[in-house]
Design a protein around this motif. Structure first.
Motif, PDB file in Angstrom:
ATOM      1  N   ASP A  70       1.022  -9.379 -10.135  1.00  0.00           N
ATOM      2  CA  ASP A  70       0.981  -7.952  -9.811  1.00  0.00           C
ATOM      3  C   ASP A  70       2.409  -7.427  -9.809  1.00  0.00           C
ATOM      4  O   ASP A  70       3.230  -7.809  -8.952  1.00  0.00           O
ATOM      5  N   TYR A  98      14.693   4.515  -2.211  1.00  0.00           N
ATOM      6  CA  TYR A  98      15.052   3.961  -3.513  1.00  0.00           C
ATOM      7  C   TYR A  98      16.226   4.725  -4.115  1.00  0.00           C
ATOM      8  O   TYR A  98      16.292   5.929  -4.007  1.00  0.00           O
ATOM      9  N   GLU A 112       7.707  -7.115  -5.902  1.00  0.00           N
ATOM     10  CA  GLU A 112       7.847  -5.798  -5.264  1.00  0.00           C
ATOM     11  C   GLU A 112       9.326  -5.479  -5.068  1.00  0.00           C
ATOM     12  O   GLU A 112      10.082  -6.303  -4.578  1.00  0.00           O
ATOM     13  N   GLY A 167       4.792  -4.705  -8.914  1.00  0.00           N
ATOM     14  CA  GLY A 167       4.733  -3.588  -7.957  1.00  0.00           C
ATOM     15  C   GLY A 167       3.619  -3.888  -6.975  1.00  0.00           C
ATOM     16  O   GLY A 167       2.620  -3.179  -6.905  1.00  0.00           O
ATOM     17  N   ALA A 171      10.655  -5.465 -11.221  1.00  0.00           N
ATOM     18  CA  ALA A 171       9.657  -6.043 -12.129  1.00  0.00           C
ATOM     19  C   ALA A 171      10.222  -6.249 -13.538  1.00  0.00           C
ATOM     20  O   ALA A 171       9.784  -7.140 -14.269  1.00  0.00           O
TER      21      ALA A 171
HETATM   22  C1  LIG Z   1       0.910   2.240  -6.503  1.00  0.00           C
HETATM   23  S1  LIG Z   1       1.783   0.935  -5.666  1.00  0.00           S
HETATM   24  C2  LIG Z   1       0.772  -0.485  -6.116  1.00  0.00           C
HETATM   25  C3  LIG Z   1       0.473  -1.403  -4.945  1.00  0.00           C
HETATM   26  C4  LIG Z   1      -0.293  -2.684  -5.245  1.00  0.00           C
HETATM   27  N1  LIG Z   1      -0.156  -3.139  -6.597  1.00  0.00           N
HETATM   28  C5  LIG Z   1      -1.769  -2.516  -4.940  1.00  0.00           C
HETATM   29  O1  LIG Z   1      -2.525  -2.455  -5.908  1.00  0.00           O
HETATM   30  O2  LIG Z   1      -2.184  -2.446  -3.795  1.00  0.00           O
HETATM   31  C6  LIG Z   1       3.220   0.779  -6.744  1.00  0.00           C
HETATM   32  C7  LIG Z   1       4.279  -0.166  -6.178  1.00  0.00           C
HETATM   33  O3  LIG Z   1       5.253  -0.438  -7.195  1.00  0.00           O
HETATM   34  C8  LIG Z   1       6.508  -0.646  -6.545  1.00  0.00           C
HETATM   35  N2  LIG Z   1       7.579  -0.534  -7.555  1.00  0.00           N
HETATM   36  C9  LIG Z   1       8.061   0.583  -8.124  1.00  0.00           C
HETATM   37  N3  LIG Z   1       9.036   0.291  -9.027  1.00  0.00           N
HETATM   38  C10 LIG Z   1       9.166  -1.063  -9.022  1.00  0.00           C
HETATM   39  C11 LIG Z   1       9.975  -1.984  -9.764  1.00  0.00           C
HETATM   40  N4  LIG Z   1      10.860  -1.573 -10.701  1.00  0.00           N
HETATM   41  N5  LIG Z   1       9.824  -3.306  -9.518  1.00  0.00           N
HETATM   42  C12 LIG Z   1       8.937  -3.755  -8.584  1.00  0.00           C
HETATM   43  N6  LIG Z   1       8.148  -2.927  -7.864  1.00  0.00           N
HETATM   44  C13 LIG Z   1       8.238  -1.595  -8.080  1.00  0.00           C
HETATM   45  C14 LIG Z   1       6.508   0.435  -5.476  1.00  0.00           C
HETATM   46  O4  LIG Z   1       7.459   0.165  -4.462  1.00  0.00           O
HETATM   47  C15 LIG Z   1       5.046   0.361  -4.985  1.00  0.00           C
HETATM   48  O5  LIG Z   1       4.927  -0.543  -3.921  1.00  0.00           O
END
Ligand SMILES: C[S@@+](CC[C@H](N)C(=O)[O-])C[C@H]1O[C@@H](n2cnc3c(N)ncnc32)[C@H](O)[C@@H]1O
Length: 239
Positions: A106, A69, A130, A108, A163
């Motif tokens: 969801d 990232y 995502e 992320g 997001a």
């Molecule tokens: C802790 S994981 C959650 C995974 C999923 N929600 C689950 O419950 O199994 C957080 C995720 O948020 C994503 N993420 C981080 N910043 C983001 C953004 N600005 N927009 C979209 N996704 C993002 C990360 O790449 C990661 O896959």
């Protein structure tokens, strides 16, 4: 987690957040893993039923250093870690609503574990946003493998992007967050959702697991804290 992996994570956190944030983050993680140990008797994440579907893999954590990232999204992003299935089910079952009447989003969504669990729970539509292209592609593969073996997979839509740029649907919705990002992106996300809510009167819930930025919701007049269950804070649009 192996000692070498822990040291690597700590080194990365120090580099990303500097000494000012490192202490609070370390404390937060110590608290999180102690609770995890007390709940599961181990530091290992329990496997999810989702990962028993042949060809589906949501279990392995992916650190930010592996995702490459960059920019403001990267500064705020949290690594990929799948939600614990029991934790997810327990908070969804506690919602006093008919899930079939709601869209599930969801922010992320990683490899798609929460999306598959939400599909099984019977939400009307399910959308995952995502940022990582790599995780998005893994989620696509997972959904393809689950298609004829898991309920309602055809209701799931995957989007790859930030997001903060996602426009919420104008229907009753449950927004799911599993500690996806820090304060700067969360602030933008809340602003977008609050603006969208000013154009309609539909019911909006926010389920926030491992809620490191929950004070941003607490201080937002449009949202009202309903309850906290199994490490998830639940907010609802104020009536
Ligand atoms: C802790 S994981 C959650 C995974 C999923 N929600 C689950 O419950 O199994 C957080 C995720 O948020 C994503 N993420 C981080 N910043 C983001 C953004 N600005 N927009 C979209 N996704 C993002 C990360 O790449 C990661 O896959």
């Amino acid at each position: 987690m192996k000692l070498r992996a822990i040291i690597k994570r700590m080194r990365n956190a120090w580099r990303r957040h500097g000494w000012r944030m490192f202490g609070p983050l370390l404390l937060h993680n110590l608290r999180y893993y102690t609770k995890h140990w007390m709940r599961h008797g181990s530091l290992r994440m329990p496997r999810s039923s989702v990962d028993h579907i042949p060809g589906v893999e949501t279990q392995r954590a992916v650190y930010l250093s592996e995702l490459g990232y960059t920019g403001t999204v990267g500064e705020s992003a949290e690594p990929y870690q799948p939600i614990d299935e029991a934790q997810f089910r327990s908070v969804m079952e506690a919602l006093p609503i008919r899930l079939a009447d709601y869209a599930f989003v969801d922010l992320g969504s990683g490899k798609g574990r929460a999306l598959l669990l939400a599909a099984q729970a019977g939400f009307q539509t399910i959308t995952g946003v995502e940022f990582s292209d790599e995780l998005h592609q893994t989620a696509q593969k997972n959904l393809a493998a689950a298609r004829d073996r898991w309920p309602n997979v055809d209701r799931i839509k995957l989007l790859c992007g930030d997001a903060a740029q996602y426009r919420p649907p104008l229907v009753p919705v449950v927004c799911y967050l599993y500690n996806p990002f820090g304060a700067s992106v969360m602030r933008q996300v809340i602003d977008v959702w609050v603006r969208a809510m000013s154009t309609h009167s539909q019911d909006v819930w926010v389920v926030y697991s491992n809620p490191t930025q929950s004070e941003l919701f607490m201080s937002e007049p449009v949202f009202e804290h309903q309850f906290t269950k199994a490490g998830s804070a639940v907010f609802r649009r104020r009536a």
